[in-house]
Design a protein around this motif. Structure first.
Motif, PDB file in Angstrom:
ATOM      1  N   ARG A 101       0.853  -1.196   0.000  1.00 62.90           N
ATOM      2  CA  ARG A 101       0.000   0.000   0.000  1.00 62.90           C
ATOM      3  C   ARG A 101       0.887   1.243   0.000  1.00 62.90           C
ATOM      4  O   ARG A 101       1.168   1.836   1.018  1.00 62.90           O
ATOM      5  CB  ARG A 101      -0.905  -0.026   1.227  1.00 62.90           C
ATOM      6  N   ILE A 102       1.355   1.591  -1.156  1.00 65.33           N
ATOM      7  CA  ILE A 102       2.354   2.645  -1.250  1.00 65.33           C
ATOM      8  C   ILE A 102       2.033   3.458  -2.504  1.00 65.33           C
ATOM      9  O   ILE A 102       1.638   2.903  -3.524  1.00 65.33           O
ATOM     10  CB  ILE A 102       3.774   2.018  -1.293  1.00 65.33           C
ATOM     11  N   THR A 103       2.183   4.749  -2.417  1.00 60.43           N
ATOM     12  CA  THR A 103       1.854   5.577  -3.589  1.00 60.43           C
ATOM     13  C   THR A 103       2.943   5.414  -4.634  1.00 60.43           C
ATOM     14  O   THR A 103       4.101   5.126  -4.291  1.00 60.43           O
ATOM     15  CB  THR A 103       1.751   7.068  -3.201  1.00 60.43           C
ATOM     16  N   PRO A 104       2.621   5.618  -5.917  1.00 59.70           N
ATOM     17  CA  PRO A 104       3.639   5.456  -6.966  1.00 59.70           C
ATOM     18  C   PRO A 104       4.826   6.387  -6.754  1.00 59.70           C
ATOM     19  O   PRO A 104       5.974   5.987  -6.950  1.00 59.70           O
ATOM     20  CB  PRO A 104       2.875   5.811  -8.238  1.00 59.70           C
ATOM     21  N   ALA A 105       4.548   7.617  -6.316  1.00 57.40           N
ATOM     22  CA  ALA A 105       5.650   8.563  -6.103  1.00 57.40           C
ATOM     23  C   ALA A 105       6.579   8.050  -5.012  1.00 57.40           C
ATOM     24  O   ALA A 105       7.808   8.139  -5.133  1.00 57.40           O
ATOM     25  CB  ALA A 105       5.096   9.932  -5.728  1.00 57.40           C
ATOM     26  N   VAL A 111       1.634   4.464   2.314  1.00 63.64           N
ATOM     27  CA  VAL A 111       2.953   5.083   2.457  1.00 63.64           C
ATOM     28  C   VAL A 111       3.114   6.139   1.361  1.00 63.64           C
ATOM     29  O   VAL A 111       2.973   5.826   0.171  1.00 63.64           O
ATOM     30  CB  VAL A 111       4.059   4.015   2.355  1.00 63.64           C
ATOM     31  N   ARG A 112       3.352   7.360   1.774  1.00 66.50           N
ATOM     32  CA  ARG A 112       3.498   8.449   0.797  1.00 66.50           C
ATOM     33  C   ARG A 112       4.952   8.844   0.648  1.00 66.50           C
ATOM     34  O   ARG A 112       5.799   8.458   1.436  1.00 66.50           O
ATOM     35  CB  ARG A 112       2.664   9.665   1.238  1.00 66.50           C
ATOM     36  N   ARG A 113       5.187   9.643  -0.389  1.00 72.99           N
ATOM     37  CA  ARG A 113       6.541  10.060  -0.708  1.00 72.99           C
ATOM     38  C   ARG A 113       7.241  10.685   0.490  1.00 72.99           C
ATOM     39  O   ARG A 113       8.395  10.381   0.800  1.00 72.99           O
ATOM     40  CB  ARG A 113       6.476  11.048  -1.876  1.00 72.99           C
ATOM     41  N   ASP A 137       6.718  10.217   3.568  1.00 70.78           N
ATOM     42  CA  ASP A 137       7.055   9.206   4.572  1.00 70.78           C
ATOM     43  C   ASP A 137       8.404   8.573   4.256  1.00 70.78           C
ATOM     44  O   ASP A 137       9.264   8.411   5.117  1.00 70.78           O
ATOM     45  CB  ASP A 137       5.990   8.091   4.603  1.00 70.78           C
ATOM     46  N   VAL A 138       8.548   8.208   2.991  1.00 69.68           N
ATOM     47  CA  VAL A 138       9.776   7.524   2.588  1.00 69.68           C
ATOM     48  C   VAL A 138      10.959   8.467   2.710  1.00 69.68           C
ATOM     49  O   VAL A 138      12.023   8.102   3.210  1.00 69.68           O
ATOM     50  CB  VAL A 138       9.655   6.988   1.150  1.00 69.68           C
ATOM     51  N   GLU A 139      10.774   9.715   2.255  1.00 74.33           N
ATOM     52  CA  GLU A 139      11.875  10.678   2.333  1.00 74.33           C
ATOM     53  C   GLU A 139      12.268  10.915   3.784  1.00 74.33           C
ATOM     54  O   GLU A 139      13.440  10.996   4.113  1.00 74.33           O
ATOM     55  CB  GLU A 139      11.481  11.986   1.637  1.00 74.33           C
ATOM     56  N   GLY A 140      11.242  11.017   4.629  1.00 74.72           N
ATOM     57  CA  GLY A 140      11.503  11.186   6.059  1.00 74.72           C
ATOM     58  C   GLY A 140      12.296  10.011   6.597  1.00 74.72           C
ATOM     59  O   GLY A 140      13.261  10.174   7.344  1.00 74.72           O
ATOM     60  N   TYR A 141      11.915   8.843   6.144  1.00 77.56           N
ATOM     61  CA  TYR A 141      12.602   7.628   6.578  1.00 77.56           C
ATOM     62  C   TYR A 141      14.058   7.639   6.121  1.00 77.56           C
ATOM     63  O   TYR A 141      14.974   7.353   6.889  1.00 77.56           O
ATOM     64  CB  TYR A 141      11.863   6.395   6.024  1.00 77.56           C
ATOM     65  N   VAL A 142      14.240   8.028   4.850  1.00 79.47           N
ATOM     66  CA  VAL A 142      15.592   8.051   4.292  1.00 79.47           C
ATOM     67  C   VAL A 142      16.465   9.024   5.082  1.00 79.47           C
ATOM     68  O   VAL A 142      17.610   8.728   5.436  1.00 79.47           O
ATOM     69  CB  VAL A 142      15.547   8.444   2.800  1.00 79.47           C
ATOM     70  N   GLU A 143      15.876  10.179   5.392  1.00 79.32           N
ATOM     71  CA  GLU A 143      16.608  11.195   6.135  1.00 79.32           C
ATOM     72  C   GLU A 143      17.032  10.649   7.497  1.00 79.32           C
ATOM     73  O   GLU A 143      18.175  10.789   7.914  1.00 79.32           O
ATOM     74  CB  GLU A 143      15.695  12.407   6.343  1.00 79.32           C
ATOM     75  N   GLN A 144      16.065  10.018   8.106  1.00 81.91           N
ATOM     76  CA  GLN A 144      16.309   9.456   9.427  1.00 81.91           C
ATOM     77  C   GLN A 144      17.419   8.399   9.372  1.00 81.91           C
ATOM     78  O   GLN A 144      18.312   8.372  10.210  1.00 81.91           O
ATOM     79  CB  GLN A 144      14.996   8.837   9.907  1.00 81.91           C
ATOM     80  N   VAL A 145      17.363   7.604   8.336  1.00 82.61           N
ATOM     81  CA  VAL A 145      18.368   6.559   8.176  1.00 82.61           C
ATOM     82  C   VAL A 145      19.736   7.172   7.912  1.00 82.61           C
ATOM     83  O   VAL A 145      20.748   6.775   8.475  1.00 82.61           O
ATOM     84  CB  VAL A 145      17.966   5.589   7.036  1.00 82.61           C
TER      85      VAL A 145
END
Lengths: 430, 328
Positions: A164-168, A191-193, A195-203
């Protein structure tokens, strides 16, 4: 028109992954022509076209896995109608039934041999539409128990959650090479863009990244866990004087133009000695320890992304030059991924040499169902007299054995015989 | 509640029932003169007289036969076999008369007979005085079978057996007679055909009865936290008619089953329970059913050999552990 199925490469293979398709839909293929690379838990294998024709449809895209014998592509004449959709595993299952057992229709058997499972595990699997072949059993003899099915369902749910994740967002996931597991932590409906960017930043903040497990890594993890948790390991270390070994290598080198590896010399001595210590040349089985007349010697070979253990058959009846040649051959082919799956099975004892990496001694992990494994450490030159004339070469041997099959003294005796033979190979004759 | 021995509890049941109903009487060997070899009839003769507490010659055939006749004639006999092993002598009376008469005569007469049969291993009784034979009689239609594990049920089941219009074999374990337990004050009856869940759990059902039930309890005691909330303990109490529903409900919840009895494992009550569970709840099983019972040999006189043949707490502990940790 003929289906191309996921081949069964070796006795233990249950599923395979398409690494890459070498042919595309519409390409013409000849019999025997490589059409895809298949990655199993153990090796990479070139899949050849079973018939000639046109590759009409690729059913299983690269990167995805399918159980053995499932259709992964179709080859036929151009224009032929390809059967609609592959049959999803869930589609062949009856709807969950609350009724008594007698009312439940038997589930269509999968082509592979039926999985060993408890009745309750089977019931849960049936009710939830799970194919037992996909579940790993953790009970005795690998029996699938209810917990295993529940665990499997949980994993399935956590991966479908990621779907369940948006294409972006998917693009960002792709760019950063994030595995599906990483996204489990991202909660929410979709999961939106951001969210993922936030995750990447956090990582990135903690300067870490996740290297996804390759199928070989998963296979190694599984086998090592199985071995380490099921087998009571004991490891014995012994320092030996190794002059005899070097002497032997020198003599053997005179007989051939090829390079004689230290591993080949040790493999020769070990395989001559093992028949005299049968519990170490054995498989630990449910009802007893199966001992073998011949020695099929496994050799741990490091490859770029992991480890494989090709087996040298009848090692006890091969000479040092023969062993050297064969070891060189399988090691090379292990590195290039062109080993035949059956070359990885049927070992009765294993040798693992880390001496060339400067390791003194270590605690090797047994390859189940074998009962022993020998670790070889580095050779060290040591001065023994003050004037520096007398030199000794010593090395450490580490024998891990399955304490269910034998006891400490048994292992120690084998190690002692081996030490004597390494010091003086003539001992083999006595 | 009062603390009394198992033997005293059966004695209370006898006194209460003999006082309540003048048709109740007892006969057997050395009952009046000796009070029973385990003290289970002590004082009855003084209280109720030799007419209702009758010593018999040493002939089990005659004892059971006379009991059947008395029951048909309208009395409520409680007859004592001295040792369950001696039921063999009276086999025709038990197999072809006691168990068949109500059926063969269309229920024209009741057969309210209680056959007391002290069974089990105790103090090196050896091969002919140590057996647990419930499985043989379980196989015979027409007779109820009870086997209490504690003082409370010893009293409750004996009273229920006396009041039952059918023949009931009352297996009382010789080693339990001297053990003390709580017995409720006042009228207390344990219904025949109803098992008791004495400990609840969600991962393993253990079914047992008679003395071996106390061994299972001891095993759980030793395992402590390891079994807390995991092991569900069922005291079967009645062998026939068996409380199958309680067993099935438990197995459907826990998915694992261990059966423990002192009788020989081969063809024992455990085999029957396993078969019923396999027939009615196989798809709920998440591990093989495990049975613990005696090895199939005559019970030796030698104490160490006796322990070798009869199940011990250690064996029960390792089976419980094995099943709880998915190692069986």
């Amino acid at each position: 028109m003929k289906p191309v199925v996921m081949p069964k490469l070796g006795l233990t293979m249950t599923e395979g992954t398409i690494a890459t398709w070498l042919k595309q839909e519409g390409d013409t293929v000849a019999v025997g022509e490589a059409i895809a690379e298949i990655e199993t838990e153990k090796i990479t294998y070139s899949l050849e076209a079973p018939v000639e024709g046109t590759l009409l449809k690729i059913v299983l895209p690269a990167g995805e896995s399918a159980p053995v014998a499932e259709t992964i592509a179709w080859i036929g004449r151009p224009g032929e109608e390809v059967p609609n959709e592959k049959e999803g595993p869930a589609a062949s299952l009856p709807h969950p039934s609350e009724d008594e057992a007698s009312d439940v229709q038997p589930v269509m058997a999968s082509p592979a041999q039926p999985a060993l499972a408890t009745p309750f595990a089977k019931k849960i699997a049936r009710d939830k539409g799970v194919e037992l072949d996909r579940v790993t059993g953790t009970g005795p003899y690998g029996r699938i128990q209810a917990d295993d099915v529940v665990e499997f369902l949980k994993r399935l749910e956590s991966t479908s959650h990621v779907a369940r994740i948006t294409p972006a967002a998917a693009v960002v996931v792709e760019q950063h090479g994030l595995g599906a597991e990483n996204l489990r932590t991202l909660d929410g409906e979709r999961v939106r863009r951001a969210d993922v960017e936030g995750y990447v930043e956090q990582v990135n903040d903690v300067r870490s990244r996740v290297i996804p497990h390759s199928s070989m890594r998963q296979a190694i993890a599984k086998r090592m866990t199985e071995s380490w948790t099921a087998i009571p390991h004991v490891t014995l270390h012994r320092s030996v004087y190794a002059e005899g070994l070097f002497e032997l290598r020198k003599k053997a080198s005179e007989k051939t133009t090829k390079k004689i590896s230290m591993t080949a010399v040790i493999a020769c001595l070990v395989s001559r000695l093992l028949p005299k210590h049968p519990l170490l040349n054995a498989h630990y089985e449910r009802d007893g320890t199966r001992v073998f007349d011949d020695v099929h010697l496994g050799l741990a070979v490091a490859v770029s992304n992991g480890l494989v253990v090709p087996v040298i058959r009848h090692a006890n009846s091969k000479s040092i030059p023969e062993l050297a040649e064969e070891i060189a051959d399988v090691s090379e082919r292990a590195r290039t991924g062109s080993l035949n799956p059956d070359e990885l099975e049927g070992g009765t004892f294993t040798i693992s040499n880390l001496g060339m990496f400067g390791v003194d001694g270590f605690t090797p992990i047994i390859v189940p169902p074998q009962t022993g494994i020998l670790g070889i450490g580095r050779s060290v030159q040591s001065m023994t007299s003050s004037d520096g004339t007398a030199q000794n070469i010593s090395m450490t041997l580490s024998l891990s054995f399955d304490h269910r099959a034998m006891d400490g003294v048994y292992g120690a005796r084998f190690l002692d015989s081996l030490a004597r033979c390494i010091e003086d190979p003539m001992q083999l004759l006595f | 509640m009062r603390e009394v021995t198992f033997a005293e509890a059966t004695l209370e049941a006898m006194r209460e029932e003999m006082a309540r109903d003048s048709r109740v009487f007892i006969m057997g060997e050395d009952i009046a003169s000796q009070g029973g070899i385990f003290g289970q009839f002590k004082g009855l003769a003084d209280q109720f007289g030799l007419e209702r507490v009758r010593d018999t010659p040493i002939s089990e055939t005659a004892i059971v036969g006379a009991g059947i006749g008395a029951a048909l004639g309208g009395l409520i006999p409680v007859i004592d076999m001295h040792f369950a092993d001696f039921l063999g002598v009276a086999m025709d009376e038990v197999l072809n008369q006691m168990s068949k008469i109500r059926y063969m005569f269309g229920g024209q007469a009741n057969l309210p007979l209680v056959l007391r049969a002290p069974d089990g291993v105790t103090r090196s009784g050896a091969a002919q005085h140590s057996q647990s034979l419930e499985a043989i009689f379980m196989h015979i239609p027409g007779t109820k079978i009870v086997a209490p594990s504690n003082a409370e049920d010893a009293k409750g089941l004996l009273k229920a057996a006396i009041r039952d219009p059918n023949p009931v074999i009352y297996f009382e374990h010789k080693d339990l007679f001297r053990r003390k337990g709580q017995v409720p004050d006042g009228e207390h009856i344990t219904p025949i055909g109803k098992a008791r869940v004495t400990r609840e759990g969600d991962s393993l059902t253990v079914v047992s009865y008679s003395r071996m039930f106390t061994e299972v309890e001891a095993a759980c005691q030793q395992l402590g936290d390891e079994v807390e909330g995991k092991v569900e303990l069922i005291d079967l109490r009645t062998i026939v008619p068996m409380d199958v529903e309680t067993i099935l409900a438990s197995v459907r919840k826990t998915h694992r089953l261990l059966i423990v009895h002192e009788a020989v494992k081969r063809g024992g009550v455990g085999a029957e329970i396993s078969a019923v569970v396999a027939e009615k709840a196989v798809e709920y099983l998440d591990a093989p059913i495990v049975r613990i019972g005696a090895k199939p040999y005559p019970i030796p006189f030698s104490p160490p050999l006796e322990r070798e043949i009869v199940p011990q707490v250690d064996e029960i502990i390792s089976a419980i552990r094995g099943l709880l940790n998915a190692r069986i």
